[in-house]
Design a protein around this motif. Structure first.
Motif, PDB file in Angstrom:
ATOM      1  N   ASP A  36       3.367  -8.448  -0.932  1.00 10.35           N
ATOM      2  CA  ASP A  36       2.827  -7.111  -1.180  1.00 10.35           C
ATOM      3  C   ASP A  36       2.577  -6.993  -2.674  1.00 10.35           C
ATOM      4  O   ASP A  36       3.504  -6.848  -3.466  1.00 10.35           O
ATOM      5  CB  ASP A  36       3.836  -6.065  -0.692  1.00 10.35           C
ATOM      6  CG  ASP A  36       3.374  -4.633  -0.907  1.00 10.35           C
ATOM      7  OD1 ASP A  36       2.314  -4.428  -1.522  1.00 10.35           O
ATOM      8  OD2 ASP A  36       4.087  -3.715  -0.472  1.00 10.35           O
ATOM      9  N   THR A 103       5.795  -8.693  -4.213  1.00  8.74           N
ATOM     10  CA  THR A 103       6.998  -9.016  -3.453  1.00  8.74           C
ATOM     11  C   THR A 103       6.759 -10.322  -2.717  1.00  8.74           C
ATOM     12  O   THR A 103       5.620 -10.790  -2.594  1.00  8.74           O
ATOM     13  CB  THR A 103       7.307  -7.928  -2.406  1.00  8.74           C
ATOM     14  OG1 THR A 103       6.300  -7.972  -1.370  1.00  8.74           O
ATOM     15  CG2 THR A 103       7.346  -6.543  -3.029  1.00  8.74           C
ATOM     16  N   ASP A 121      10.876  -5.710  -1.860  1.00 14.21           N
ATOM     17  CA  ASP A 121      11.263  -4.891  -0.709  1.00 14.21           C
ATOM     18  C   ASP A 121      10.482  -5.196   0.558  1.00 14.21           C
ATOM     19  O   ASP A 121      10.522  -4.411   1.512  1.00 14.21           O
ATOM     20  CB  ASP A 121      11.167  -3.400  -1.046  1.00 14.21           C
ATOM     21  CG  ASP A 121       9.762  -2.949  -1.413  1.00 14.21           C
ATOM     22  OD1 ASP A 121       8.844  -3.803  -1.452  1.00 14.21           O
ATOM     23  OD2 ASP A 121       9.570  -1.743  -1.657  1.00 14.21           O
ATOM     24  N   SER A 122       9.768  -6.315   0.600  1.00 21.37           N
ATOM     25  CA  SER A 122       9.253  -6.787   1.889  1.00 21.37           C
ATOM     26  C   SER A 122      10.418  -7.407   2.651  1.00 21.37           C
ATOM     27  O   SER A 122      11.284  -8.046   2.053  1.00 21.37           O
ATOM     28  CB  SER A 122       8.123  -7.794   1.693  1.00 21.37           C
ATOM     29  OG  SER A 122       7.004  -7.168   1.090  1.00 21.37           O
ATOM     30  N   ASP A 137      16.739  -5.132   0.296  1.00 22.84           N
ATOM     31  CA  ASP A 137      15.687  -4.659  -0.609  1.00 22.84           C
ATOM     32  C   ASP A 137      16.156  -4.742  -2.062  1.00 22.84           C
ATOM     33  O   ASP A 137      17.277  -4.338  -2.383  1.00 22.84           O
ATOM     34  CB  ASP A 137      15.329  -3.201  -0.319  1.00 22.84           C
ATOM     35  CG  ASP A 137      14.643  -3.009   1.018  1.00 22.84           C
ATOM     36  OD1 ASP A 137      14.266  -4.009   1.643  1.00 22.84           O
ATOM     37  OD2 ASP A 137      14.485  -1.844   1.426  1.00 22.84           O
ATOM     38  N   SER A 139      15.429  -2.830  -4.812  1.00 19.78           N
ATOM     39  CA  SER A 139      14.772  -1.583  -5.183  1.00 19.78           C
ATOM     40  C   SER A 139      15.783  -0.611  -5.775  1.00 19.78           C
ATOM     41  O   SER A 139      17.000  -0.744  -5.557  1.00 19.78           O
ATOM     42  CB  SER A 139      14.109  -0.943  -3.959  1.00 19.78           C
ATOM     43  OG  SER A 139      15.088  -0.526  -3.020  1.00 19.78           O
ATOM     44  N   LYS A 161      11.125   5.532  -3.996  1.00 17.86           N
ATOM     45  CA  LYS A 161      11.454   4.553  -2.960  1.00 17.86           C
ATOM     46  C   LYS A 161      10.636   3.267  -3.083  1.00 17.86           C
ATOM     47  O   LYS A 161      11.034   2.227  -2.564  1.00 17.86           O
ATOM     48  CB  LYS A 161      11.264   5.163  -1.572  1.00 17.86           C
ATOM     49  CG  LYS A 161       9.824   5.463  -1.200  1.00 17.86           C
ATOM     50  CD  LYS A 161       9.746   6.038   0.203  1.00 17.86           C
ATOM     51  CE  LYS A 161       8.304   6.338   0.599  1.00 17.86           C
ATOM     52  NZ  LYS A 161       8.217   6.875   1.956  1.00 17.86           N
ATOM     53  N   ASN A 162       9.490   3.320  -3.764  1.00 22.94           N
ATOM     54  CA  ASN A 162       8.645   2.134  -3.897  1.00 22.94           C
ATOM     55  C   ASN A 162       8.862   1.369  -5.199  1.00 22.94           C
ATOM     56  O   ASN A 162       8.155   0.394  -5.461  1.00 22.94           O
ATOM     57  CB  ASN A 162       7.168   2.535  -3.792  1.00 22.94           C
ATOM     58  CG  ASN A 162       6.809   3.081  -2.420  1.00 22.94           C
ATOM     59  OD1 ASN A 162       7.307   2.587  -1.417  1.00 22.94           O
ATOM     60  ND2 ASN A 162       5.975   4.096  -2.383  1.00 22.94           N
ATOM     61  N   THR A 193       5.723  -5.951   5.243  1.00 25.60           N
ATOM     62  CA  THR A 193       5.710  -5.208   3.989  1.00 25.60           C
ATOM     63  C   THR A 193       6.223  -3.795   4.242  1.00 25.60           C
ATOM     64  O   THR A 193       6.381  -3.362   5.393  1.00 25.60           O
ATOM     65  CB  THR A 193       4.301  -5.159   3.400  1.00 25.60           C
ATOM     66  OG1 THR A 193       3.411  -4.541   4.345  1.00 25.60           O
ATOM     67  CG2 THR A 193       3.793  -6.560   3.073  1.00 25.60           C
ATOM     68  N   ASP A 194       6.451  -3.056   3.157  1.00 25.55           N
ATOM     69  CA  ASP A 194       6.996  -1.702   3.319  1.00 25.55           C
ATOM     70  C   ASP A 194       5.983  -0.723   3.897  1.00 25.55           C
ATOM     71  O   ASP A 194       6.343   0.382   4.286  1.00 25.55           O
ATOM     72  CB  ASP A 194       7.582  -1.180   2.009  1.00 25.55           C
ATOM     73  CG  ASP A 194       6.548  -0.970   0.910  1.00 25.55           C
ATOM     74  OD1 ASP A 194       5.422  -1.499   1.028  1.00 25.55           O
ATOM     75  OD2 ASP A 194       6.865  -0.296  -0.077  1.00 25.55           O
ATOM     76  N   ASN A 198       8.120   1.685   6.096  1.00 21.77           N
ATOM     77  CA  ASN A 198       8.144   3.072   5.636  1.00 21.77           C
ATOM     78  C   ASN A 198       7.458   4.042   6.594  1.00 21.77           C
ATOM     79  O   ASN A 198       7.708   5.252   6.527  1.00 21.77           O
ATOM     80  CB  ASN A 198       7.478   3.204   4.263  1.00 21.77           C
ATOM     81  CG  ASN A 198       8.371   2.751   3.137  1.00 21.77           C
ATOM     82  OD1 ASN A 198       9.582   2.674   3.283  1.00 21.77           O
ATOM     83  ND2 ASN A 198       7.769   2.428   1.995  1.00 21.77           N
ATOM     84  N   ASP A 232      -0.040   3.181   3.039  1.00 20.97           N
ATOM     85  CA  ASP A 232       0.116   1.937   2.296  1.00 20.97           C
ATOM     86  C   ASP A 232      -0.524   0.825   3.116  1.00 20.97           C
ATOM     87  O   ASP A 232      -0.812   0.991   4.308  1.00 20.97           O
ATOM     88  CB  ASP A 232       1.609   1.649   2.064  1.00 20.97           C
ATOM     89  CG  ASP A 232       1.865   0.689   0.916  1.00 20.97           C
ATOM     90  OD1 ASP A 232       0.893   0.103   0.382  1.00 20.97           O
ATOM     91  OD2 ASP A 232       3.039   0.506   0.540  1.00 20.97           O
TER      92      ASP A 232
END
Length: 241
Positions: A36, A103, A121-122, A137, A139, A161-162, A193-194, A198, A232
């Motif tokens: 990502d 990522t 965070d993937s 993650d 993050s 969060k990202n 991926t997030d 998410n 996203d």
């Protein structure tokens, strides 16, 4: 071993900065790489595509069926390190690419075992009767959750969060986490991926993967994330016996 993967730019983003590779190695072993990208203009998609290409080609060239799990960890670490250096070098040479990164989550899955490496965070999930997140993650919100300052529910809607604390290509060296897990006959592995994690809840992800033919799952997962907002890019790779 079977593997299906797909990516989608989602409902809001104008370009797709995700990238993936899905390959079958000698001996019927599966390789999946999901990235990502991040960075302005086209930099994020350059970072992710460069990383995916280098990692997958490195593994395809160097993998040997006689490798132990420790050997495979080293193989993935070396492949990711090679990609990291290339992305970092590109970002230093071209001002338009400055600060780009991506990522990475990569997995090699054999008959009874999966070896996974990640940065960012993937995620990788093991799916059987439950959905179990394997990777951690890297993050800000994950650090806050682990310190007890945020609940997992609060983390899902946190404004930062990202924001990730590790990424491929942003520094000359990269630190990855590695996992070796047992795989049973009916288990499946999901890399994503997030943009999926998410915008699609865990129960929906579990039901989609368990209740549908494997070749339909990536489309259905992407549809679910888009129905949940699709704000996203979305990428999913599913591996099964």
């Amino acid at each position: 071993m079977r593997i299906f993967a797909k990516t989608d730019k989602g409902k809001v983003r104008s370009i797709n900065q995700d990238a993936f590779a899905a390959n079958i190695l000698s001996g019927g072993v599966a390789l999946a790489v999901v990235c990502d990208g991040m960075g302005g203009a086209s930099a994020g998609d350059i970072a992710s595509k460069t990383a995916v290409d280098i990692i997958s080609q490195y593994v395809l060239n160097a993998y040997n069926p006689s490798m132990t799990s420790d050997d495979i960890i080293r193989l993935l670490d070396n492949a990711i390190a090679s990609a990291n250096l290339e992305v970092f070098t590109l970002s230093q040479k071209d001002e338009a690419l400055s600060g780009m990164g991506t990522t990475v989550v990569a997995a090699i899955v054999r008959e009874t075992q999966a070896v996974i490496c990640n940065a960012g965070d993937s995620r990788a999930y093991l799916i059987n009767d439950n959905l179990c997140q394997i990777t951690r993650d890297h993050s800000i919100v994950q650090t806050l959750v682990e310190s007890g300052k945020l609940s997992p529910e609060e983390a899902r809607v946190h404004p930062e969060k990202n924001v990730i604390t590790r990424a491929l290509g942003v520094e000359e060296n990269i630190l990855t986490d590695s996992y070796v897990i047992d795989i049973n006959e009916n288990d499946m592995l999901l890399l994503c991926t997030d943009g999926l994690s998410n915008y699609a809840d865990s129960e929906s992800i579990l039901r989609i993967v368990k209740d549908n033919a494997l070749d339909k799952t990536t489309d259905l997962l992407i549809n679910k994330a888009n129905a949940g907002g699709g704000r996203d890019n979305i990428t999913a790779a599913v591996i099964s016996h």
